[in-house]
Scaffold this motif. Structure first.
Motif, PDB file in Angstrom:
ATOM      1  N   ASP A 212       0.831  -1.205   0.000  1.00 40.48           N
ATOM      2  CA  ASP A 212       0.000   0.000   0.000  1.00 40.48           C
ATOM      3  C   ASP A 212       0.867   1.257   0.000  1.00 40.48           C
ATOM      4  OD1 ASP A 212      -2.275  -1.439  -0.048  1.00 40.48           O
ATOM      5  OD2 ASP A 212      -2.888  -1.010   2.017  1.00 40.48           O
ATOM      6  N   PRO A 213       0.417   2.323  -0.673  1.00 38.89           N
ATOM      7  CA  PRO A 213       1.140   3.595  -0.582  1.00 38.89           C
ATOM      8  C   PRO A 213       1.159   4.110   0.851  1.00 38.89           C
ATOM      9  CG  PRO A 213      -0.423   3.624  -2.410  1.00 38.89           C
ATOM     10  CD  PRO A 213      -0.720   2.391  -1.605  1.00 38.89           C
ATOM     11  N   VAL A 214       2.223   4.802   1.203  1.00 38.72           N
ATOM     12  CA  VAL A 214       2.376   5.433   2.516  1.00 38.72           C
ATOM     13  C   VAL A 214       2.232   6.936   2.324  1.00 38.72           C
ATOM     14  CG1 VAL A 214       3.946   5.861   4.441  1.00 38.72           C
ATOM     15  CG2 VAL A 214       3.871   3.597   3.357  1.00 38.72           C
ATOM     16  N   THR A 215       1.426   7.579   3.137  1.00 30.97           N
ATOM     17  CA  THR A 215       1.246   9.026   3.018  1.00 30.97           C
ATOM     18  C   THR A 215       1.645   9.716   4.317  1.00 30.97           C
ATOM     19  OG1 THR A 215      -1.061   8.921   3.753  1.00 30.97           O
ATOM     20  CG2 THR A 215      -0.649   8.745   1.380  1.00 30.97           C
ATOM     21  N   GLU A 216       2.092  10.943   4.191  1.00 30.64           N
ATOM     22  CA  GLU A 216       2.343  11.791   5.366  1.00 30.64           C
ATOM     23  C   GLU A 216       1.975  13.221   5.004  1.00 30.64           C
ATOM     24  OE1 GLU A 216       4.604  14.322   5.746  1.00 30.64           O
ATOM     25  OE2 GLU A 216       6.046  14.040   4.134  1.00 30.64           O
ATOM     26  N   ARG A 217       1.508  13.953   5.985  1.00 29.66           N
ATOM     27  CA  ARG A 217       1.013  15.301   5.754  1.00 29.66           C
ATOM     28  C   ARG A 217       1.721  16.276   6.694  1.00 29.66           C
ATOM     29  NH1 ARG A 217      -3.963  14.645   2.752  1.00 29.66           N
ATOM     30  NH2 ARG A 217      -4.377  12.414   2.540  1.00 29.66           N
ATOM     31  N   ALA A 228       4.346   7.711  -0.871  1.00 35.93           N
ATOM     32  CA  ALA A 228       5.398   6.842  -1.388  1.00 35.93           C
ATOM     33  C   ALA A 228       4.824   5.463  -1.665  1.00 35.93           C
ATOM     34  CB  ALA A 228       6.561   6.742  -0.393  1.00 35.93           C
ATOM     35  N   VAL A 229       5.223   4.898  -2.793  1.00 34.32           N
ATOM     36  CA  VAL A 229       4.768   3.569  -3.203  1.00 34.32           C
ATOM     37  C   VAL A 229       5.929   2.599  -3.048  1.00 34.32           C
ATOM     38  CG1 VAL A 229       3.895   2.185  -5.123  1.00 34.32           C
ATOM     39  CG2 VAL A 229       3.096   4.543  -4.809  1.00 34.32           C
ATOM     40  N   PRO A 230       5.733   1.470  -2.369  1.00 35.00           N
ATOM     41  CA  PRO A 230       6.838   0.516  -2.167  1.00 35.00           C
ATOM     42  C   PRO A 230       7.198  -0.223  -3.453  1.00 35.00           C
ATOM     43  CG  PRO A 230       4.807  -0.368  -1.264  1.00 35.00           C
ATOM     44  CD  PRO A 230       4.496   1.032  -1.695  1.00 35.00           C
ATOM     45  N   ARG A 258      -2.337   6.863  -9.180  1.00 34.94           N
ATOM     46  CA  ARG A 258      -1.884   6.999 -10.571  1.00 34.94           C
ATOM     47  C   ARG A 258      -0.417   6.578 -10.685  1.00 34.94           C
ATOM     48  NH1 ARG A 258      -2.634  10.538 -15.035  1.00 34.94           N
ATOM     49  NH2 ARG A 258      -1.330   9.686 -16.715  1.00 34.94           N
ATOM     50  N   LEU A 259       0.390   6.984  -9.711  1.00 32.23           N
ATOM     51  CA  LEU A 259       1.796   6.589  -9.710  1.00 32.23           C
ATOM     52  C   LEU A 259       1.926   5.069  -9.637  1.00 32.23           C
ATOM     53  CD1 LEU A 259       4.844   7.189  -9.490  1.00 32.23           C
ATOM     54  CD2 LEU A 259       4.522   7.427  -7.013  1.00 32.23           C
ATOM     55  N   GLN A 260       1.145   4.439  -8.786  1.00 34.08           N
ATOM     56  CA  GLN A 260       1.210   2.992  -8.640  1.00 34.08           C
ATOM     57  C   GLN A 260       0.833   2.297  -9.950  1.00 34.08           C
ATOM     58  OE1 GLN A 260      -1.076   1.561  -5.288  1.00 34.08           O
ATOM     59  NE2 GLN A 260       0.529   0.086  -4.798  1.00 34.08           N
ATOM     60  N   ALA A 261      -0.152   2.842 -10.643  1.00 35.14           N
ATOM     61  CA  ALA A 261      -0.547   2.273 -11.934  1.00 35.14           C
ATOM     62  C   ALA A 261       0.560   2.441 -12.966  1.00 35.14           C
ATOM     63  CB  ALA A 261      -1.835   2.932 -12.416  1.00 35.14           C
ATOM     64  N   GLU A 262       1.189   3.623 -12.983  1.00 36.75           N
ATOM     65  CA  GLU A 262       2.297   3.858 -13.910  1.00 36.75           C
ATOM     66  C   GLU A 262       3.460   2.921 -13.604  1.00 36.75           C
ATOM     67  OE1 GLU A 262       2.519   5.886 -16.479  1.00 36.75           O
ATOM     68  OE2 GLU A 262       0.586   6.903 -16.270  1.00 36.75           O
ATOM     69  N   MET A 263       3.734   2.712 -12.330  1.00 40.30           N
ATOM     70  CA  MET A 263       4.815   1.817 -11.946  1.00 40.30           C
ATOM     71  C   MET A 263       4.536   0.385 -12.393  1.00 40.30           C
ATOM     72  SD  MET A 263       5.673   3.220  -8.119  1.00 40.30           S
ATOM     73  CE  MET A 263       6.672   1.787  -7.711  1.00 40.30           C
ATOM     74  N   GLY A 264       3.266  -0.025 -12.328  1.00 36.36           N
ATOM     75  CA  GLY A 264       2.921  -1.369 -12.759  1.00 36.36           C
ATOM     76  C   GLY A 264       3.237  -1.608 -14.212  1.00 36.36           C
TER      77      GLY A 264
END
Length: 276
Positions: A212-217, A228-230, A258-264
């Motif tokens: 799962d992506p990790v988010t911080e604010r 961030a995507v692992p 979207r980033l995770q899809a592009e990475m795939g």
């Protein structure tokens, strides 16, 4: 000073002198060093023989005289570009270092091109980081004037608990490796939103599902949110991340997806480059 006389001075025109012809331009090969060219041909020939080749065969393949071939081979062996074993010549350590350096540059270029493509597609700066030898290493950052990267105002290696990249990398480690990292880089407040202590961080990491992506604010930098995507290849933990201004926080999760899809679609290019 003026002079006087009774007759007019006769001026004789001096005919123009012909200019000396400009020196002819040297032929294109005039500045090339023949011995270097011959040595390069020998190296290329040796590289084509994975099981080695004798001097006579190399001389035939390169069209060099045998005495010249022996002289160049001895020099290349002395400099480490070739090695000799039982009368056969192989590429030496110096040539292999050149080859590995070229391959590394190509991998870095592949990563930079990939990140730039994702940056333009998502509309956010993109970061690529790996965890190696017990440290967080941000390998490459792709940003643009319209999408500037976060300024590293506090060392990324020492503040992994505070930013999405670090949290993502730490989430991929086992418990012992996480505790070792936090012993060396203790949790501390970077902003008012930073996780308060190691116990709280470890609980958060334990709840993070592996892919799962990790988010911080605003935990690392006020006014900035990150995701961030692992990316795990073999035993190496890696991560691809994005950052956005805090006023665009509603875009963070869709952008991470979207980033995770592009990475795939392009993960192979990064997987091959994970060792840079």
């Amino acid at each position: 000073m003026a002079t006087t006389g009774t007759g007019s001075a006769q001026l004789t025109a001096v005919p123009p002198q012909p200019r000396s012809p400009a020196p002819a331009a040297p032929p294109p090969t005039a500045t090339l060093i023949g011995s270097v060219q011959r040595a390069m041909r020998l190296l290329e020939s040796v590289a084509g023989h994975h099981h080695g080749a004798p001097a006579k065969q190399l001389a035939r393949e390169t069209g060099l005289a045998l005495p010249t071939t022996y002289h160049l081979l001895r020099t290349l062996v002395h400099e480490g570009y070739l090695r000799r074993d039982k009368g056969l010549f192989f590429l030496g350590e110096a040539a292999e270092r050149l080859s590995s350096s070229g391959a590394e540059q190509k991998r870095r270029s592949t990563v930079a091109d990939t990140l730039a493509r994702w940056r333009d597609a998502i509309g956010a700066p993109v970061y690529y980081a790996v965890y190696r030898e017990g440290e967080i290493d941000v390998v490459c950052v792709s940003d643009a004037p319209a999408h500037p990267a976060v300024e590293e105002w506090a060392d990324f290696r020492e503040t992994g608990h505070a930013h999405a990249i670090g949290q993502c990398l730490l989430s991929q480690l086992d418990e012992e490796a996480r505790r070792d990292h936090l012993d060396r880089h203790p949790v501390r407040s970077v902003t008012p939103y930073t996780v308060r202590d190691a116990h709280g961080l470890l609980r958060r990491l334990e709840r993070t599902r592996r892919m799962d992506p990790v988010t911080e604010r605003q935990e690392y930098a006020l006014g900035t949110v990150c995701a961030a995507v692992p990316l795990t290849v073999g035993g190496t933990a890696a991560s691809v991340a994005i950052s956005l201004p805090a006023h665009q926080a509603d875009r963070l999760v869709p952008a991470a997806q979207r980033l995770q899809a592009e990475m795939g679609r392009l993960v192979g290019s990064l997987a091959l480059s994970i060792s840079i």
